[in-house]
Design an enzyme around this catalytic site. Structure first.
Site, PDB file in Angstrom:
ATOM      1  N   GLU A 148       0.298  -5.452  -1.762  1.00 36.22           N
ATOM      2  CA  GLU A 148       1.623  -5.910  -1.320  1.00 36.22           C
ATOM      3  C   GLU A 148       1.673  -6.114   0.183  1.00 36.22           C
ATOM      4  O   GLU A 148       2.425  -6.944   0.679  1.00 36.22           O
ATOM      5  CB  GLU A 148       2.714  -4.910  -1.738  1.00 36.22           C
ATOM      6  CG  GLU A 148       3.143  -5.125  -3.172  1.00 36.22           C
ATOM      7  CD  GLU A 148       4.440  -4.401  -3.550  1.00 36.22           C
ATOM      8  OE1 GLU A 148       5.016  -3.679  -2.726  1.00 36.22           O
ATOM      9  OE2 GLU A 148       4.854  -4.560  -4.707  1.00 36.22           O
ATOM     10  N   LYS A 190      12.146  -9.929  -8.712  1.00 38.32           N
ATOM     11  CA  LYS A 190      13.285  -9.022  -8.905  1.00 38.32           C
ATOM     12  C   LYS A 190      14.556  -9.830  -9.136  1.00 38.32           C
ATOM     13  O   LYS A 190      15.327  -9.569 -10.053  1.00 38.32           O
ATOM     14  CB  LYS A 190      13.483  -8.127  -7.671  1.00 38.32           C
ATOM     15  CG  LYS A 190      12.459  -7.004  -7.531  1.00 38.32           C
ATOM     16  CD  LYS A 190      12.853  -6.098  -6.362  1.00 38.32           C
ATOM     17  CE  LYS A 190      11.896  -4.939  -6.187  1.00 38.32           C
ATOM     18  NZ  LYS A 190      12.299  -3.981  -5.167  1.00 38.32           N
ATOM     19  N   HIS A 230     -20.547   2.905 -16.483  1.00 40.76           N
ATOM     20  CA  HIS A 230     -20.894   2.432 -17.823  1.00 40.76           C
ATOM     21  C   HIS A 230     -19.992   1.284 -18.255  1.00 40.76           C
ATOM     22  O   HIS A 230     -19.858   1.016 -19.442  1.00 40.76           O
ATOM     23  CB  HIS A 230     -20.820   3.601 -18.809  1.00 40.76           C
ATOM     24  CG  HIS A 230     -21.776   4.695 -18.441  1.00 40.76           C
ATOM     25  ND1 HIS A 230     -23.043   4.781 -18.966  1.00 40.76           N
ATOM     26  CD2 HIS A 230     -21.663   5.714 -17.543  1.00 40.76           C
ATOM     27  CE1 HIS A 230     -23.659   5.827 -18.432  1.00 40.76           C
ATOM     28  NE2 HIS A 230     -22.849   6.409 -17.556  1.00 40.76           N
TER      29      HIS A 230
HETATM   30  O1  PA5 Z   1       6.541  -1.302  -1.532  1.00 39.41           O
HETATM   31  C1  PA5 Z   1       7.581  -1.802  -1.935  1.00 39.41           C
HETATM   32  O2  PA5 Z   1       8.499  -2.124  -1.181  1.00 39.41           O
HETATM   33  C2  PA5 Z   1       7.822  -2.020  -3.419  1.00 39.41           C
HETATM   34  O3  PA5 Z   1       6.693  -1.792  -4.174  1.00 39.41           O
HETATM   35  C3  PA5 Z   1       8.930  -1.107  -3.899  1.00 39.41           C
HETATM   36  O4  PA5 Z   1       8.545   0.224  -3.721  1.00 39.41           O
HETATM   37  C4  PA5 Z   1       9.261  -1.348  -5.360  1.00 39.41           C
HETATM   38  O5  PA5 Z   1       9.514  -2.702  -5.576  1.00 39.41           O
HETATM   39  C5  PA5 Z   1      10.479  -0.528  -5.773  1.00 39.41           C
HETATM   40  O6  PA5 Z   1      11.552  -0.809  -4.947  1.00 39.41           O
HETATM   41  P1  PA5 Z   1      12.763   0.190  -4.816  1.00 39.41           P
HETATM   42  O7  PA5 Z   1      12.266   1.475  -4.259  1.00 39.41           O
HETATM   43  O8  PA5 Z   1      13.739  -0.492  -3.907  1.00 39.41           O
HETATM   44  O9  PA5 Z   1      13.328   0.384  -6.199  1.00 39.41           O
END
Ligand code: PA5
Length: 500
Positions: free
Chosen positions: A318, A461, A347
């Site tokens: 990310e 989202k 393996h």
């Molecule tokens: O790193 C990030 O920003 C994302 O992976 C969020 O953690 C994930 O989308 C969950 O978002 P939230 O904590 O707002 O529910």
């Protein structure tokens, strides 16, 4: 006495060891050192809130290792629950950065049978983390939980407080808890069963941004709240209340975790490239990414570190997978993180790793001393070919298998690094987490991208909300949700022409 520090062994990326075609030459190493050394002070400022570029998302995760207030608040909350003595099960509801760190800490720092063995837990709750919304999985859990629901606490974690998956889980649990009231004619207070961890940020008009925050404040009595610190993106929050609360509830020494991270903070602040483990790790990763090895395999040789690989995978993917650089040029950047597990994947994957395309950088995680060890039994007379195993430590076999894989890959000029742990404990895990967070920041700086946003995730989202019938205008795609939903439906409609 100084605590043992994790170390990076980068010998097997050097041209002296794996040859000039795939290894890093001394001249290239010097160039990398020069490039990265310039970035160290910038990145160390960046992670405590100073923007390296006007368009980069602000981050402050570098302040977490020294923020003792968070740990204090977490411990206070843990004490409150312990005093009530009503928590046999702690269930984390969250996704992505709001769950992967919790899972990784639990696997790393509590014994494998923690949930099943009362003696191991010593009165602490079992931990379950639901980072998915598969109804069959959750239904199975709730059915097995049965009456145990009364002795269960749910930690709902969402920084934004409006992620569809977590919101749905929360609403379901709220409904189930409330339905107990009518069944048993005894009032169940949600506040005894739900703790919300979310952002406390307000908009310009002073209204809370997180929907979960609003819900927590409007319940009577209010639901207990823990804060996701301002300016710390989900995947960098494990050392905040997000990761620390479930860890502390399950007996993990959160002060040691933070102390380990603080130790690493000092090491990765060092401006001398050669002495800085994050600088060296980032330089190696950057070099191979630039020179055609765009896959980065992380392969722990310890079950305890298995889920750290998952946590790393999200952090890397990310943060570094970005379409545009900071000059708004289209770059489609990002090494692909791949998780593997030693010895299991020897393996399964190693055939490909050795004889498939030489397009990967390998990072092994090796543990010198295991918290528990076992001695292999004697060999029967008729199986003398197994004599070399008898009466040896299991950890010796495991670590020799790591050495064997390292050797085999190096023989085939496959570059590899090793992160060496003296042992896995809260202190070394704190170091590892911080090391990889700063390495990610340095990689982001080398790639000249915004490490801290995730626009591609946001689209998914918002698209989910649109498909679920949300009303109003979607700012992210600049059109009403209804129209957006229609677009998605048209694009994803099954065309029989392509069905086989
Ligand atoms: O790193 C990030 O920003 C994302 O992976 C969020 O953690 C994930 O989308 C969950 O978002 P939230 O904590 O707002 O529910």
């Amino acid at each position: 006495m100084a605590k043992p520090q994790i170390k990076i062994d980068y010998k097997n990326v050097m041209a002296d060891v794996i040859g000039e075609e795939h290894g890093i030459t001394r001249r290239r190493w010097a160039d990398l050192a020069e490039k990265v050394e310039l970035l160290i002070p910038l990145v160390m400022k960046e992670i405590v809130g100073f923007k390296r570029h006007p368009d980069i998302t602000r981050t402050r995760y570098g302040l977490l290792p020294v923020n003792n207030k968070i740990a204090q608040k977490v411990k206070k909350q843990v004490d409150k629950i312990s005093k009530k003595g009503k928590c046999d099960n702690l269930v984390v509801l969250g996704i992505g950065g709001s769950a992967l760190g919790n899972i990784a800490l639990q696997t790393a720092l509590n014994p494998y049978m923690y949930n099943l063995d009362d003696k191991l837990r010593g009165g602490r709750p079992r931990l379950f983390v639901f980072d998915n919304i598969d109804p069959a999985q959750l239904a199975s859990f709730l059915s097995a939980l049965g009456d145990g629901l009364k002795r269960t606490v749910f930690n709902v974690i969402s920084k934004s407080g409006r992620t569809a998956e977590t919101a749905a889980q929360f609403l379901l649990i709220k409904k189930i808890l409330k339905s107990q009231n009518s069944r048993e004619k005894k009032e169940v207070h949600l506040a005894d069963h739900i703790i919300i961890t979310t952002s406390f940020e307000k908009d310009k008009k002073g209204r809370p941004q997180s929907t979960l925050y609003k819900i927590a404040k409007s319940e009577k009595p209010n639901l207990p709240l823990l804060e996701v610190p301002k300016g710390v993106g989900g995947r960098f929050t494990v050392l905040s209340a997000v990761g620390l609360f479930s860890a502390a509830m399950c007996g993990i020494d959160i002060d040691e975790l933070l102390a380990g991270a603080k130790d690493m903070h000092d090491r990765v602040s060092c401006r001398d490239f050669k002495k800085n483990p994050a600088a060296v790790t980032a330089a190696v990763n950057y070099h191979y990414y630039k020179y055609g090895k765009r896959n980065s395999v992380i392969m722990p040789y310890a079950f305890a570190l298995k889920d750290m690989a998952d946590w790393y995978r999200q952090l890397w993917a990310e943060s570094l997978g970005k379409r545009f650089d900071l000059n708004k040029r289209e770059v489609w950047a990002g090494p692909t993180p791949i998780k593997a597990l030693g010895v299991t994947d020897q393996h399964s994957q190693v055939q490909l790793y050795r004889e498939g395309p030489n397009d990967k950088l390998f990072t092994f995680l090796e543990v010198k001393n295991f918290n528990n060890d076992l001695i292999i039994g004697p060999t029967p007379k008729y199986a003398s070919e197994l004599n070399c195993l008898q009466q040896k430590k299991m950890s010796l076999l495991l670590n020799n298998e790591k050495k064997a894989t390292e050797y085999a890959l190096s023989q085939d000029q496959r570059p590899n690094l090793t992160v060496l742990f003296d042992r896995v404990n809260a202190h070394t895990i704190g170091q590892f987490i911080y090391l990889y967070e700063v390495t990610t920041s340095l990689m982001g700086a080398l790639l000249d991208i915004d490490t801290y946003n995730q626009p591609a995730v946001e689209l998914g989202k918002e698209a989910t909300f649109a498909l679920m019938g949300r009303k109003g205008y979607c700012k992210f795609v600049k059109m009403p949700y209804k129209k957006f939903a229609q677009q998605i439906k048209t694009a994803t409609k099954t065309n029989k022409k392509y069905l086989v």
